[in-house]
Design an enzyme around this catalytic site. Structure first.
Site, short mmCIF file in Angstrom:
data_model
loop_
_atom_site.label_atom_id
_atom_site.label_comp_id
_atom_site.label_asym_id
_atom_site.label_seq_id
_atom_site.Cartn_x
_atom_site.Cartn_y
_atom_site.Cartn_z
N ARG A 112 16.96 -22.50 -10.63
CA ARG A 112 17.17 -21.98 -12.22
C ARG A 112 16.34 -21.39 -12.83
O ARG A 112 15.41 -21.95 -13.71
CB ARG A 112 18.40 -22.89 -12.52
N LEU B 110 20.59 -28.15 -6.20
CA LEU B 110 19.49 -27.54 -4.96
C LEU B 110 18.88 -26.04 -5.43
O LEU B 110 18.05 -25.21 -4.56
CB LEU B 110 19.23 -28.21 -3.84
N ASP C 200 22.22 -37.72 -6.55
CA ASP C 200 22.17 -37.18 -7.79
C ASP C 200 23.30 -36.02 -7.61
O ASP C 200 23.01 -35.28 -8.77
CB ASP C 200 21.17 -36.59 -7.58
N GLU D 8 0.74 -0.76 0.28
CA GLU D 8 -0.14 -0.38 0.28
C GLU D 8 0.80 1.19 0.11
O GLU D 8 0.32 1.95 -0.93
CB GLU D 8 -0.48 -0.26 1.24
#
Length: 369
Positions: free
Chosen positions: A214, A211, A207, A56
């Site tokens: 992107r 994290l 893996d 606001e």
């Protein structure tokens, strides 16, 4: 009785404006506001970061002058009515002389809930609420904030991508591409929203994820929480994992147990890398206590966490009823190899008011448990 009728297109615009603060306002909500004179939008604003001016006030600042008589303000969330890091927005509205305000959603924060509307009305402001369906959209935008201020509990969300037959990988210990590009891009969108992201040690080892979110506008890194009861993921001598060595390593935190803290070699490795390690209580299975994970979020002042598994951590959190919200991406693939890795059973979860989206051949179902 009110003499003006709110415009739905302007209500929707405040929600669009609020989304410009996506992931940047924690622990505050996302809020958008606009000012209308003679039926035309003359100024807009949104809350950009905690501690900064609210939507606001930004809209009034962008107007750059006193609003004309009869000006209207539309805002996606009830204006705050108490002083925090910034003065109350109700005072800014009253001081500007605005006499017509449309609010999308009531602020669930007990300091403001309904009080802002009452205060404005007591000072002669004509206050109207958006239609329920638009109010619900505005409220749902801040689902992390809502839970945090109502319950004091950080929101823990579980994200899982599974094949049609419930597998999360074609082979245990190896990364697999379960969903297509569009669904994977949507994951980046949600990563950007949450202040923290979490995976287990098995995911880090198998893996080697970074994290990060992107996005077209650039990369962003949430606080990265690794749950590793024995600190095995910290000492991978042949291939150090990126969450411990990349440019964002100062945003990586490892949660472990007394067993992990006794692993002197890994503790020394963490100190060399500058990685923070936190010891938590262990459960009956010897792994990090799931209840302790949520308390750690409270201690770190993190209002929400996006957990991307793997399946062992997901089952543990689901079994302990520590998951509040689920993102389930299901592809149309079938992994039929006997070496395929089973994910947790998500089909039988009771997801309330679930939202469904389609990304190419993949479907996302998400909502509160």
């Amino acid at each position: 009785m009110s003499t003006f009728t709110p415009r739905n297109d302007l209500i929707e615009r405040t929600i669009e404006l609020a989304q410009k603060g996506w992931g940047a306002t924690h622990p505050n909500p996302m809020v958008g506001a606009l000012i209308v004179e003679h039926g035309m939008v003359v100024a807009e604003g949104w809350h950009q970061q905690a501690g900064g001016p609210h939507a606001e006030v930004v809209a009034l600042q962008n107007l750059g002058r006193k609003p004309e008589d009869g000006a209207e303000m539309y805002v996606s969330l009830e204006p705050c009515s108490s002083t925090g890091r910034t003065p109350p927005c109700t005072s800014a509205i009253l001081n500007a002389g605005i006499k017509k305000v449309v609010v999308c959603a009531i602020d669930p924060d007990s300091r403001h809930a309904g009080h802002g509307l009452d205060l404005l009305r007591e000072h002669g402001v004509d206050v109207l609420l958006a239609p329920p369906e638009l109010g619900e959209r505005a409220a749902r935008l801040n689902f992390i904030f809502n839970q945090y201020v109502i319950t004091g509990r950080p929101l823990i969300a579980l994200k899982m991508a599974t094949s049609l037959n419930g597998m999360v990988a074609e082979r245990a210990g190896y990364p697999s591409r379960v969903t297509g590009d569009a669904a994977r891009a949507d994951v980046m969108h949600w990563r950007r929203l949450f202040p923290a992201i979490c995976v287990g040690s098995g995911t880090v080892i198998a893996d080697d994820p970074v994290l990060t979110a992107r996005l077209p506008e650039g990369d962003w890194c949430p606080v990265r929480i690794i749950v590793d009861s024995s600190l095995d993921s910290l000492f991978q001598s042949f291939h150090p994992r990126r969450v411990y060595t990349d440019q964002y390593k100062d945003r990586t935190i490892v949660l472990t147990t007394a067993r992990g803290m006794a692993n002197i070699e890994c503790i020394n490795r963490a100190q060399e890398l500058g990685i923070r390690v936190i010891e938590l209580a262990s459960g009956d299975d010897g792994r990090v206590s799931t209840a302790a994970i949520r308390q750690t979020l409270v201690d770190l002042e993190l209002c929400g966490m996006y957990c991307e598994g793997g399946p062992a951590l997901a089952r543990s959190l689901l079994g302990a009823e520590e998951i509040d919200y689920v993102f389930h991406y299901q592809s149309n693939k079938t992994f039929s190899s006997p070496e395929a890795l089973h994910g947790p059973d998500l089909k039988n979860l009771n997801i309330g008011h679930a939202l469904n989206q389609v990304f190419g051949e993949d479907q996302l179902t998400h909502g509160f448990l």
